[in-house]
Design an enzyme around this catalytic site. Sequence first.
Site, PDB file in Angstrom:
ATOM      1  N   THR A  17     -38.888 -82.569 -18.875  1.00 11.22           N
ATOM      2  CA  THR A  17     -39.553 -81.359 -18.395  1.00 11.22           C
ATOM      3  C   THR A  17     -38.552 -80.463 -17.668  1.00 11.22           C
ATOM      4  O   THR A  17     -38.641 -79.249 -17.723  1.00 11.22           O
ATOM      5  CB  THR A  17     -40.696 -81.733 -17.423  1.00 11.22           C
ATOM      6  OG1 THR A  17     -41.543 -82.703 -18.046  1.00 11.22           O
ATOM      7  CG2 THR A  17     -41.522 -80.533 -17.040  1.00 11.22           C
ATOM      8  N   ARG A  21     -32.813 -86.487 -16.441  1.00 14.01           N
ATOM      9  CA  ARG A  21     -32.965 -87.294 -15.225  1.00 14.01           C
ATOM     10  C   ARG A  21     -32.901 -88.768 -15.586  1.00 14.01           C
ATOM     11  O   ARG A  21     -33.621 -89.223 -16.478  1.00 14.01           O
ATOM     12  CB  ARG A  21     -34.300 -86.980 -14.530  1.00 14.01           C
ATOM     13  CG  ARG A  21     -34.303 -85.587 -13.953  1.00 14.01           C
ATOM     14  CD  ARG A  21     -35.531 -85.312 -13.129  1.00 14.01           C
ATOM     15  NE  ARG A  21     -35.559 -83.885 -12.799  1.00 14.01           N
ATOM     16  CZ  ARG A  21     -36.605 -83.256 -12.314  1.00 14.01           C
ATOM     17  NH1 ARG A  21     -37.727 -83.907 -12.066  1.00 14.01           N
ATOM     18  NH2 ARG A  21     -36.550 -81.971 -12.038  1.00 14.01           N
ATOM     19  N   SER A 112     -34.907 -83.687  -8.292  1.00  9.74           N
ATOM     20  CA  SER A 112     -36.068 -83.097  -7.633  1.00  9.74           C
ATOM     21  C   SER A 112     -36.709 -83.992  -6.584  1.00  9.74           C
ATOM     22  O   SER A 112     -36.053 -84.436  -5.663  1.00  9.74           O
ATOM     23  CB  SER A 112     -37.080 -82.684  -8.697  1.00  9.74           C
ATOM     24  OG  SER A 112     -38.082 -81.923  -8.110  1.00  9.74           O
ATOM     25  N   HIS A 113     -37.974 -84.332  -6.813  1.00  5.74           N
ATOM     26  CA  HIS A 113     -38.759 -85.086  -5.837  1.00  5.74           C
ATOM     27  C   HIS A 113     -38.546 -86.598  -5.983  1.00  5.74           C
ATOM     28  O   HIS A 113     -39.160 -87.370  -5.262  1.00  5.74           O
ATOM     29  CB  HIS A 113     -40.233 -84.772  -6.057  1.00  5.74           C
ATOM     30  CG  HIS A 113     -40.620 -84.975  -7.494  1.00  5.74           C
ATOM     31  ND1 HIS A 113     -40.197 -84.130  -8.490  1.00  5.74           N
ATOM     32  CD2 HIS A 113     -41.322 -85.941  -8.092  1.00  5.74           C
ATOM     33  CE1 HIS A 113     -40.641 -84.566  -9.641  1.00  5.74           C
ATOM     34  NE2 HIS A 113     -41.334 -85.674  -9.443  1.00  5.74           N
ATOM     35  N   ASP A 276     -39.490 -80.446  -1.240  1.00  8.09           N
ATOM     36  CA  ASP A 276     -39.022 -81.681  -1.889  1.00  8.09           C
ATOM     37  C   ASP A 276     -37.499 -81.783  -1.913  1.00  8.09           C
ATOM     38  O   ASP A 276     -36.808 -80.988  -1.284  1.00  8.09           O
ATOM     39  CB  ASP A 276     -39.587 -81.772  -3.310  1.00  8.09           C
ATOM     40  CG  ASP A 276     -38.979 -80.730  -4.225  1.00  8.09           C
ATOM     41  OD1 ASP A 276     -38.581 -79.673  -3.717  1.00  8.09           O
ATOM     42  OD2 ASP A 276     -38.896 -80.974  -5.445  1.00  8.09           O
ATOM     43  N   ASP A 278     -35.061 -80.955  -3.915  1.00  7.36           N
ATOM     44  CA  ASP A 278     -34.224 -79.801  -4.247  1.00  7.36           C
ATOM     45  C   ASP A 278     -34.819 -78.472  -3.783  1.00  7.36           C
ATOM     46  O   ASP A 278     -34.319 -77.409  -4.150  1.00  7.36           O
ATOM     47  CB  ASP A 278     -33.927 -79.765  -5.741  1.00  7.36           C
ATOM     48  CG  ASP A 278     -35.178 -79.608  -6.585  1.00  7.36           C
ATOM     49  OD1 ASP A 278     -36.257 -80.037  -6.143  1.00  7.36           O
ATOM     50  OD2 ASP A 278     -35.085 -79.044  -7.690  1.00  7.36           O
ATOM     51  N   ASP A 280     -37.727 -76.869  -4.356  1.00  7.62           N
ATOM     52  CA  ASP A 280     -38.549 -75.941  -5.139  1.00  7.62           C
ATOM     53  C   ASP A 280     -40.050 -76.200  -5.014  1.00  7.62           C
ATOM     54  O   ASP A 280     -40.855 -75.358  -5.368  1.00  7.62           O
ATOM     55  CB  ASP A 280     -38.097 -75.889  -6.609  1.00  7.62           C
ATOM     56  CG  ASP A 280     -38.113 -77.240  -7.299  1.00  7.62           C
ATOM     57  OD1 ASP A 280     -38.512 -78.234  -6.658  1.00  7.62           O
ATOM     58  OD2 ASP A 280     -37.728 -77.302  -8.481  1.00  7.62           O
ATOM     59  N   ARG A 281     -40.428 -77.363  -4.495  1.00  5.09           N
ATOM     60  CA  ARG A 281     -41.869 -77.637  -4.345  1.00  5.09           C
ATOM     61  C   ARG A 281     -42.332 -77.338  -2.928  1.00  5.09           C
ATOM     62  O   ARG A 281     -41.525 -77.285  -2.004  1.00  5.09           O
ATOM     63  CB  ARG A 281     -42.162 -79.102  -4.634  1.00  5.09           C
ATOM     64  CG  ARG A 281     -41.840 -79.500  -6.048  1.00  5.09           C
ATOM     65  CD  ARG A 281     -42.276 -80.914  -6.310  1.00  5.09           C
ATOM     66  NE  ARG A 281     -42.091 -81.215  -7.714  1.00  5.09           N
ATOM     67  CZ  ARG A 281     -42.778 -82.117  -8.392  1.00  5.09           C
ATOM     68  NH1 ARG A 281     -43.693 -82.840  -7.783  1.00  5.09           N
ATOM     69  NH2 ARG A 281     -42.559 -82.323  -9.667  1.00  5.09           N
ATOM     70  N   GLU A 363     -49.830 -77.032 -10.626  1.00  2.13           N
ATOM     71  CA  GLU A 363     -50.527 -78.051  -9.835  1.00  2.13           C
ATOM     72  C   GLU A 363     -49.550 -79.020  -9.178  1.00  2.13           C
ATOM     73  O   GLU A 363     -49.869 -79.645  -8.187  1.00  2.13           O
ATOM     74  CB  GLU A 363     -51.522 -78.815 -10.712  1.00  2.13           C
ATOM     75  CG  GLU A 363     -50.988 -79.376 -12.028  1.00  2.13           C
ATOM     76  CD  GLU A 363     -49.957 -80.465 -11.895  1.00  2.13           C
ATOM     77  OE1 GLU A 363     -50.119 -81.299 -10.991  1.00  2.13           O
ATOM     78  OE2 GLU A 363     -49.002 -80.484 -12.708  1.00  2.13           O
ATOM     79  N   LYS A 375     -39.322 -72.216  -9.177  1.00  2.70           N
ATOM     80  CA  LYS A 375     -40.315 -72.271  -8.110  1.00  2.70           C
ATOM     81  C   LYS A 375     -39.580 -72.400  -6.785  1.00  2.70           C
ATOM     82  O   LYS A 375     -38.415 -72.788  -6.762  1.00  2.70           O
ATOM     83  CB  LYS A 375     -41.304 -73.391  -8.344  1.00  2.70           C
ATOM     84  CG  LYS A 375     -40.708 -74.766  -8.522  1.00  2.70           C
ATOM     85  CD  LYS A 375     -41.822 -75.705  -8.945  1.00  2.70           C
ATOM     86  CE  LYS A 375     -41.366 -77.144  -9.028  1.00  2.70           C
ATOM     87  NZ  LYS A 375     -40.829 -77.481 -10.358  1.00  2.70           N
TER      88      LYS A 375
END
Length: 542
Positions: A17, A21, A112-113, A276, A278, A280-281, A363, A375
């Site tokens: 996505t 990773r 990311s997260h 998070d 990086d 972006d969340r 979401e 984001k």
Amino acid sequence: MIKTVATTPYGDQKPGTSGLRKKVPVFQQENYAQNFIQSIFDSLEDFQGKTLVIGGDGRYFNREVIQIAIKMAAANGFGRVLVGRGGILSTPAASNVIRKYQAFGGIVLSASHNPGGPTEDFGIKYNIGNGGPAPEKITEAIFARTKVIDSYKIAEAADVNLDIEGTHEIAGMQVTIIDPVSDYAALMEELFDFNAIRALLQNGFRIVFDAMSAVTGPYAKEILENRLGAPKGSVLNFMPLPDFGGHHPDPNLVHAKALYDQMMGDDAPDFGAASDGDGDRNLIIGRGIFVTPSDSLAMLAANAHLAPGYSKGLAGIARSMPTSGAADRVAEKLGIGIYETPTGWKFFGNLLDAGLATICGEESAGTGSNHVREKDGLWAVLLWLNILAVRQESVVEIARQHWMIYGRNYYSRHDYEEVDSAAANGLVTALRDKLASLPGTKIGDLTVQTADDFSYHDPVDHSVSSNQGIRILFEGGSRVVYRLSGTGTSGATLRVYIERFEPDAARHDIETQEALADLIQAAEEIADIRQRTGRQTPSVIT
Ligand code: G16
């Protein structure tokens, strides 16, 4: 000196996505990172002499891969690289730097997260010149290249000191170490009314921001505490650590539970937020109320005009398919376009570039706008604070009024993590096979109206992305969506998204899982989740 090194392909370098990773030990295999980076460069054209941005979220292995990427960029003919000091650039800040300096593209190192550390996760993602994640056409070309790659190019040079700002030269390429925060902070000052937010914070409005020992620490310290005057200590866990302090840097109700408990407790601050790994969340919690990401998107869109950067209104709103329909009602009232895309921020890029959408959201705790092409966690926090400063109401008051006007979309996501891949694929195949027979089926009081596998037709470049999630729509507008995550690094993660629209304000106080109980039961019955996954309950409920 430029060296060409012989290599052999790995078969598992398919970007998911959001980039490639994998676990750190996978990336530590001989030439694994080099193969992927060379495959990126081999899939691009006309970058000779141009600028590349490189940065990451500071996780374990970040510095090593940054040194490799710098030397490979030099060997492949880039003219200049911009690298965040300490190897740090949050994902939205990287997007901003690419845009501001008109770079050819950027390499963003992050998972990311997902957790970080010697046995945890790492990732490499390529962003294009608009600052956004590469579209599928490019990620597919990169994957194709990884399967046949036989050599890579690298400059033989000493490592660059990443910790001091300044310019160096490697094999004729300029390497400039830049302050990772200042360009981003300046952009935020342009978009938001910092005076109004400063006044709010001076009048006793209390905030807490949990940077989760991840990349947003330096950004949040500078913006919230130094520039906006939030009391020292408002930003928690602000030192980015290679292993995020052993925590899971995912700002959800499970991994940011301490923040949630604080916000629900006696003497809670007025506003709580987290970001998070990086940056972006975002997680938004008012005193006594968690705002779901889908609701946050709708509420931000409905009030964005209160911030200077959006005072002229929005061109349109975009949301990923599994995100609730709350934003659709706002778009309808504002008389602007609403776009439904597959999961993955990369799908918003065309809509933003074409000026069709101004605000986008998912979401999965992502919200952002046309200010960058990723984001942006802190952006969402600042837009909330700007709205709160102008409206002089609490988060709970704003949410209640919103539901009163637009109705409430009860929403929850149930994740079954690290499920056996064959079992998860079997579940999805079985669902696909019965889609045609589902309409008309009754489960309790629910009747299936339509069932399909979501396909996206990009209105800008007309590309088609199929098999993007199975949607079961019930009469009355309730919905269950199933899809497999494209960001996990072990086994498969089944995501089940459950949504009910409730127009009646007298029914806006029901506990979410209770409000969705019959749909949760229907989701189980339709997909046979327990039997197929061997799991009695989801691993994470958000
Ligand atoms: C990435 C993507 C998002 C997506 C999320 C979850 O976010 O950019 O668009 O919603 O993954 O994807 P999945 O459901 O496939 O796991 P991030 O924050 O991980 O970069």
